[in-house]
Design a protein around this motif. Structure first.
Motif, short mmCIF file in Angstrom:
data_model
loop_
_atom_site.label_atom_id
_atom_site.label_comp_id
_atom_site.label_asym_id
_atom_site.label_seq_id
_atom_site.Cartn_x
_atom_site.Cartn_y
_atom_site.Cartn_z
N GLU A 169 0.35 -0.94 0.36
CA GLU A 169 -0.48 0.07 0.02
C GLU A 169 0.80 0.76 0.15
O GLU A 169 1.65 1.32 0.65
CB GLU A 169 -0.78 -0.12 1.59
N PRO A 170 0.30 1.82 -1.20
CA PRO A 170 1.49 3.34 -0.90
C PRO A 170 1.09 4.53 0.25
O PRO A 170 0.52 4.37 0.38
CB PRO A 170 1.26 4.23 -2.19
N VAL A 171 2.48 5.38 0.75
CA VAL A 171 1.74 6.08 1.57
C VAL A 171 1.49 7.23 1.19
O VAL A 171 1.97 7.61 -0.32
CB VAL A 171 3.11 6.67 1.75
N SER A 172 0.69 8.10 1.10
CA SER A 172 -0.61 9.10 0.50
C SER A 172 0.62 10.48 0.32
O SER A 172 1.23 10.60 1.09
CB SER A 172 -1.58 9.33 0.71
N THR A 173 0.45 11.06 -0.40
CA THR A 173 0.93 12.44 -1.31
C THR A 173 0.09 13.46 0.10
O THR A 173 1.66 14.23 0.89
CB THR A 173 0.49 13.33 -2.32
N SER A 174 -0.92 13.28 0.90
CA SER A 174 -0.90 14.06 1.60
C SER A 174 -0.40 13.67 2.55
O SER A 174 -0.52 14.66 3.72
CB SER A 174 -2.45 14.08 2.54
N ALA A 175 -0.40 11.87 3.00
CA ALA A 175 0.42 11.74 4.64
C ALA A 175 2.03 12.27 4.75
O ALA A 175 2.16 13.05 5.38
CB ALA A 175 0.39 10.25 4.93
N LEU A 176 2.66 11.98 3.25
CA LEU A 176 4.53 12.70 3.34
C LEU A 176 3.76 13.99 3.41
O LEU A 176 5.40 15.10 4.53
CB LEU A 176 4.19 12.71 1.90
N GLY A 177 2.71 15.27 2.83
CA GLY A 177 2.95 16.19 3.17
C GLY A 177 2.80 17.18 5.30
O GLY A 177 3.99 17.55 5.53
N GLU A 178 2.48 15.83 5.62
CA GLU A 178 1.67 16.28 6.59
C GLU A 178 2.77 16.27 7.67
O GLU A 178 3.52 16.43 8.70
CB GLU A 178 0.56 15.43 7.37
N VAL A 204 1.67 5.68 9.37
CA VAL A 204 2.66 5.23 7.93
C VAL A 204 4.32 4.95 9.80
O VAL A 204 4.13 5.33 10.36
CB VAL A 204 3.25 6.83 7.36
N SER A 205 4.50 3.86 9.04
CA SER A 205 5.56 3.48 9.82
C SER A 205 6.95 4.04 9.30
O SER A 205 6.60 4.35 8.22
CB SER A 205 6.17 1.51 9.47
N ILE A 259 19.61 12.59 8.90
CA ILE A 259 18.95 10.96 9.63
C ILE A 259 18.52 10.53 8.00
O ILE A 259 17.15 11.43 7.47
CB ILE A 259 18.41 10.39 10.43
N VAL A 260 18.85 9.32 7.61
CA VAL A 260 17.91 9.03 6.36
C VAL A 260 16.52 7.84 7.16
O VAL A 260 16.56 7.57 8.53
CB VAL A 260 18.54 7.64 5.84
N LEU A 261 15.69 7.91 6.84
CA LEU A 261 14.57 7.96 6.94
C LEU A 261 13.63 6.14 5.96
O LEU A 261 13.09 6.93 4.76
CB LEU A 261 13.34 8.29 7.87
N ARG A 262 13.02 4.82 6.51
CA ARG A 262 11.71 4.71 5.44
C ARG A 262 10.72 4.55 5.81
O ARG A 262 10.37 4.75 7.13
CB ARG A 262 12.04 2.73 5.84
N LEU A 263 9.85 4.80 4.48
CA LEU A 263 8.40 5.08 5.48
C LEU A 263 7.37 4.71 4.68
O LEU A 263 8.13 4.23 3.70
CB LEU A 263 7.90 7.02 4.85
N GLY A 264 6.41 3.74 5.41
CA GLY A 264 5.57 3.40 5.08
C GLY A 264 4.46 2.44 5.12
O GLY A 264 4.33 2.93 6.03
N ILE A 265 3.51 1.82 4.46
CA ILE A 265 2.75 1.04 5.32
C ILE A 265 3.11 -0.33 6.07
O ILE A 265 3.25 -1.19 4.94
CB ILE A 265 1.49 1.18 4.64
N ALA A 266 3.28 -0.21 7.46
CA ALA A 266 3.45 -2.34 7.75
C ALA A 266 2.25 -3.21 7.22
O ALA A 266 0.92 -2.97 6.98
CB ALA A 266 3.49 -1.42 9.22
#
Ligand SMILES: Cc1cc2nc3c(=O)[nH]c(=O)nc-3n(C[C@H](O)[C@H](O)[C@H](O)COP(=O)(O)O)c2cc1C
Length: 336
Positions: free
Chosen positions: A135-144, A270-271, A300-307
Motif C-alpha cells: 500500500e503506498p503512502v499518500s502524498t497528503s500523509a507525506l506532506g503532513e 505510517v511506519s 538521518i535517513v528514514l524509510r516510510l511505508g504502511i506496515a
C-alpha cells in the motif's frame, strides 16, 4: 500518565516528573536511552549520559543528540498535554556541554487536545523492521509528516527513484564498512545482548532473516526472532531529514523534528524506520550531502511505508526503569 482535563491543582513538580517519565517512550539509537532528567522546583533539566553513548559508532554524538532531542520533544508535548507551557533553553550553559536543555518559565495554559492525542501516539509508536506492505503512502500523509518536521526546524526531503538507487548503494557501502570494523561489531554485539537490562535491542524486534528491501536496512550482525514475510518493500518511500547546520544544537533540534514527524506518522498509520548507518560513516554522509545538492546537512535517513496489516508486528522494546532516568531528589518532600 493521566489524560484528565488540564489545569487541575496538580503541583508543577508532579507534572515535570511525569513529563520526564513519558519521555521514556522516545526512540533512541540502539535503544540506548542516553538521557537523564532532573526535576527542580520550577524547571526540568535534560542531560546526556555519556556512559550510554556509542563511542565507536557515534564518536561525535550526533545520534546521541538526535535521541535526546526526541526525548526532549516527547517531554515538551507531555507538558503541553497536561496544560503547561514552557520556555525551552537548548544548551543553556557552555560550561556544561552535557546539559542539553532546560525547560523553564512554566505557566498554566488551556486544554491541548492535539498534544493529548500525540501523547497517546507515543505509547503505540515503535520501530517495525519488517518489509512494508504494497500500500503506498499518500502524498497528503507525506506532506503532513514533512510539515511536522519543518515546524521543529528541520526539513524532510523525499528521495526520487534515482536518489533511492544512490541511497541503496551508499547504505550497502556503509554496511560493508561497519561490518569490517571490529570495534563497531563489538559495540553492536553489546547492544544486542542486553536482555533484562531495559536497554538495547532484544531478539524479538530484530528480523529473523534478511528482509527483501531496495535499500538495505542495518545488519545487526545476528538474526532475531521477528518473522519476516516474503514481501519486497517496493512501496517504501525514503526521506532524508536535514537542516542548515551540523552542530550539537542542530542535532538536538533534528531529534525534536524526528519525534514530531514520527508521532505524526504514527497518527496517520505510517511506519517509520530510521537508517542511520549512512550518516555514521563519513564517506556515505558526504554522499548524502551531495545528494542534497547544497540544500543542507543530512541528519538521518528514514524509510516510510504502511506496515503489513495481516501479521502482528514486533513487541515494544523495553525501557529503563523510571528511577534510573528521572532524578527527583531536588524536590523530594515537596507536596505532590
Ligand atoms: C537516532 C536514531 C537512529 C536509529 N537508527 C536505526 C537504524 O539504523 N536501524 C534501525 O533498525 N533502527 C534504528 N533506530 C530505531 C531504534 O533502534 C529504536 O528507536 C529503539 O530500539 C527503540 O525502539 P522503538 O522505536 O520500537 O521504541 C534509530 C533510532 C534513533 C532515534
Amino acid at each position: 500518565m493521566s489524560h484528565e482535563t488540564p489545569g487541575q491543582d496538580r503541583p508543577l513538580t508532579t507534572a515535570l516528573a511525569e513529563a520526564a517519565a513519558t519521555a521514556g517512550y522516545a526512540p533512541s539509537v540502539h535503544n540506548t536511552q542516553p538521557w537523564r532528567w532532573r526535576v527542580l522546583p520550577d524547571a526540568l533539566e535534560l542531560r546526556m549520559v555519556r556512559d550510554r553513548q556509542l563511542t565507536a559508532t557515534d564518536p561525535e554524538g550526533r545520534l546521541l543528540a538526535l535521541s535526546c532531542g526526541a526525548a526532549l520533544h516527547h517531554a515538551r508535548l507531555a507538558l503541553t498535554a497536561e496544560g503547561w507551557t514552557a520556555v525551552v533553553e537548548r544548551l543553556p550553559d557552555p560550561a556544561q556541554p552535557d546539559l542539553l536543555a532546560r525547560l523553564t518559565g512554566l505557566a498554566r495554559a488551556g486544554a491541548a487536545p492535539e498534544a493529548m492525542r500525540m501523547v497517546q501516539c507515543m505509547q503505540v509508536r515503535h520501530t517495525d523492521r519488517r518489509p512494508v506492505s504494497d500500500e503506498p503512502v499518500s502524498t497528503s500523509a507525506l506532506g503532513e509528516i514533512a510539515r511536522a518536521a519543518a515546524d521543529e526546524g528541520a526539513q524532510l526531503h523525499i528521495l526520487d527513484s534515482d536518489q533511492v538507487m544512490e541511497l541503496a548503494a551508499a547504505a550497502g557501502h556503509a554496511g560493508a564498512v561497519e561490518a569490517e570494523d571490529p570495534q563497531l561489531r563489538e559495540e553492536l554485539l553489546y547492544w544486542t545482548s542486553r536482555a533484562g537490562t531495559g536497554t538495547g535491542l532484544p531478539p524479538e524486534v530484530l528480523p529473523a532473516q534478511q528482509a527483501q528491501t531496495t535499500v538495505p536496512g542495518r545488519d545487526f550482525g545476528r538474526a532475531g526472532t521477528l518473522p519476516v514475510g516474503p514481501g519486497h518493500d517496493k512501496a517504501a518511500v525514503y526521506g532524508l531529514l536535514y537542516g542548515d547546520e551540523d552542530e550539537p544544537d542542530s542535532w538536538l533540534r533534528a531529534g525534536e523534528a524526528l519525534s514530531a514527524l514520527w508521532l505524526t506518522a504514527t497518527r496517520l498509520g505510517v511506519s517509520v524506520v530510521p537508517l542511520s548507518g549512512v550518516v555514521e560513516v563519513e564517506g556515505t554522509r558526504q554522499t548524502l550531502r551531495h545528494l542534497l545538492s547544497g540544500l543542507g546537512h543530512p541528519y538521518i535517513v528514514l524509510r516510510l511505508g504502511i506496515a503489513d496489516p495481516a501479521h502482528a508486528g514486533p513487541p515494544h522494546t523495553p525501557r529503563l526503569p523510571v528511577e534510573q532516568v528521572v532524578d527527583t531528589s531536588a524536590v523530594r518532600g515537596q507536596p505532590s
